[in-house]
Design a protein around this motif. Structure first.
Motif, PDB file in Angstrom:
ATOM      1  N   GLU A  35       0.924  -1.211  -0.061  1.00 27.37           N
ATOM      2  CA  GLU A  35      -0.007   0.043  -0.214  1.00 27.37           C
ATOM      3  C   GLU A  35       0.991   1.333   0.033  1.00 27.37           C
ATOM      4  N   ARG A  36       1.906   1.320   0.887  1.00 27.02           N
ATOM      5  CA  ARG A  36       2.817   2.318   0.957  1.00 27.02           C
ATOM      6  C   ARG A  36       3.567   2.683  -0.419  1.00 27.02           C
ATOM      7  N   ALA A  37       3.749   1.465  -1.134  1.00 26.27           N
ATOM      8  CA  ALA A  37       4.740   1.609  -2.497  1.00 26.27           C
ATOM      9  C   ALA A  37       3.741   2.134  -3.711  1.00 26.27           C
ATOM     10  N   GLY A  38       2.440   2.038  -3.398  1.00 25.95           N
ATOM     11  CA  GLY A  38       1.662   2.265  -4.566  1.00 25.95           C
ATOM     12  C   GLY A  38       1.723   1.247  -5.632  1.00 25.95           C
ATOM     13  N   GLU A  39       0.685   1.069  -6.364  1.00 22.71           N
ATOM     14  CA  GLU A  39       0.654   0.089  -7.665  1.00 22.71           C
ATOM     15  C   GLU A  39       1.334   0.793  -8.840  1.00 22.71           C
ATOM     16  N   PRO A  40       1.812  -0.002  -9.530  1.00 26.29           N
ATOM     17  CA  PRO A  40       2.084  -1.642  -9.400  1.00 26.29           C
ATOM     18  C   PRO A  40       3.397  -1.957  -8.585  1.00 26.29           C
ATOM     19  N   ALA A  41       3.153  -2.574  -7.631  1.00 30.00           N
ATOM     20  CA  ALA A  41       4.445  -3.120  -6.726  1.00 30.00           C
ATOM     21  C   ALA A  41       3.955  -4.644  -6.298  1.00 30.00           C
ATOM     22  N   SER A  42       4.964  -5.206  -6.123  1.00 32.81           N
ATOM     23  CA  SER A  42       4.835  -6.898  -5.571  1.00 32.81           C
ATOM     24  C   SER A  42       6.089  -7.168  -4.728  1.00 32.81           C
ATOM     25  N   ILE A  43       5.792  -8.098  -4.048  1.00 28.35           N
ATOM     26  CA  ILE A  43       6.690  -8.514  -3.007  1.00 28.35           C
ATOM     27  C   ILE A  43       7.403  -9.929  -3.736  1.00 28.35           C
ATOM     28  N   GLU A  44       8.617  -9.625  -4.005  1.00 28.39           N
ATOM     29  CA  GLU A  44       9.726 -10.691  -4.900  1.00 28.39           C
ATOM     30  C   GLU A  44       9.961 -11.493  -4.015  1.00 28.39           C
ATOM     31  N   ARG A  45      10.315 -11.451  -2.689  1.00 28.84           N
ATOM     32  CA  ARG A  45      10.657 -12.330  -1.673  1.00 28.84           C
ATOM     33  C   ARG A  45      10.516 -11.771  -0.284  1.00 28.84           C
ATOM     34  N   ALA A  46      10.159 -12.939   0.776  1.00 31.37           N
ATOM     35  CA  ALA A  46       9.849 -12.608   2.117  1.00 31.37           C
ATOM     36  C   ALA A  46      10.196 -13.530   2.940  1.00 31.37           C
ATOM     37  N   THR A  47      11.017 -13.232   3.897  1.00 30.76           N
ATOM     38  CA  THR A  47      11.026 -14.614   4.973  1.00 30.76           C
ATOM     39  C   THR A  47      11.027 -13.803   6.120  1.00 30.76           C
ATOM     40  N   SER A  48      10.522 -14.652   7.211  1.00 27.51           N
ATOM     41  CA  SER A  48      10.435 -14.399   8.629  1.00 27.51           C
ATOM     42  C   SER A  48      10.814 -15.549   9.423  1.00 27.51           C
ATOM     43  N   ARG A  49      11.607 -15.239  10.598  1.00 25.59           N
ATOM     44  CA  ARG A  49      12.180 -16.012  11.490  1.00 25.59           C
ATOM     45  C   ARG A  49      11.984 -15.617  12.910  1.00 25.59           C
ATOM     46  N   ARG A  66       9.193  -5.123  -5.187  1.00 27.51           N
ATOM     47  CA  ARG A  66       9.751  -4.490  -6.741  1.00 27.51           C
ATOM     48  C   ARG A  66       8.584  -3.524  -7.017  1.00 27.51           C
ATOM     49  N   MET A  67       8.818  -2.142  -7.544  1.00 21.93           N
ATOM     50  CA  MET A  67       7.807  -1.393  -7.933  1.00 21.93           C
ATOM     51  C   MET A  67       8.172  -1.224  -9.598  1.00 21.93           C
ATOM     52  N   THR A  68       6.942  -1.003 -10.363  1.00 22.93           N
ATOM     53  CA  THR A  68       7.026  -1.013 -11.791  1.00 22.93           C
ATOM     54  C   THR A  68       6.402   0.194 -12.139  1.00 22.93           C
ATOM     55  N   GLY A  69       6.479   0.498 -13.526  1.00 22.87           N
ATOM     56  CA  GLY A  69       6.230   1.981 -14.216  1.00 22.87           C
ATOM     57  C   GLY A  69       6.710   2.938 -14.236  1.00 22.87           C
ATOM     58  N   PRO A  70       6.434   3.872 -15.171  1.00 24.92           N
ATOM     59  CA  PRO A  70       7.067   4.927 -15.613  1.00 24.92           C
ATOM     60  C   PRO A  70       7.720   5.909 -14.332  1.00 24.92           C
ATOM     61  N   ASP A  71       6.579   5.776 -13.276  1.00 25.63           N
ATOM     62  CA  ASP A  71       6.844   6.547 -12.061  1.00 25.63           C
ATOM     63  C   ASP A  71       7.552   5.834 -10.895  1.00 25.63           C
TER      64      ASP A  71
END
Length: 122
Positions: A35-49, A66-71
């Protein structure tokens, strides 16, 4: 009941023993990061321990976003601005530390690598 009966009652010597541990706050944190990153954005990897100190317990998270787009470059700058002071809403946890560890740029794409420490809020 006499005072002697109080002494014989079986009591849990550890006050929080048997309490259900809080679920991993990572999914909720990821949703708020997207939500903070804005669209389009995706989580490419996430780990938790699990993580613990003498007084606290929680989880250590490592996330690649990862954020994509011209902005994307401008969104990355906005994302990073004030990140360490941002407020996060997590059930039975709070973010004790969050920081950007690195990242990279490509045409219309920005990658951010970050780490966070969440602590169980008793």
């Amino acid at each position: 009941m006499t005072s002697m009966d109080h002494l014989r009652q079986s009591r849990n010597p550890v006050a929080n023993e048997g309490m259900r541990r809080s679920a991993d706050p990572l999914p909720r944190l990821l949703a708020q990061l997207i939500e903070r990153a804005g669209e389009p954005a995706s989580i490419e990897r996430a780990t938790s321990r699990p993580w613990a100190s003498a007084l606290f317990q929680g989880r250590r998270h490592v996330i690649a976003l990862r954020m994509t787009g011209p902005d994307a470059k401008e969104r990355r700058a906005r994302f990073a601005l004030g990140l360490e002071d941002a407020e996060w809403t997590l059930t039975r946890h709070f973010v004790a530390d969050i920081k950007i560890d690195g990242g990279r740029s490509a045409a219309d794409q920005e990658w951010i690598e970050l780490s966070a420490l969440t602590i169980e809020d008793w």
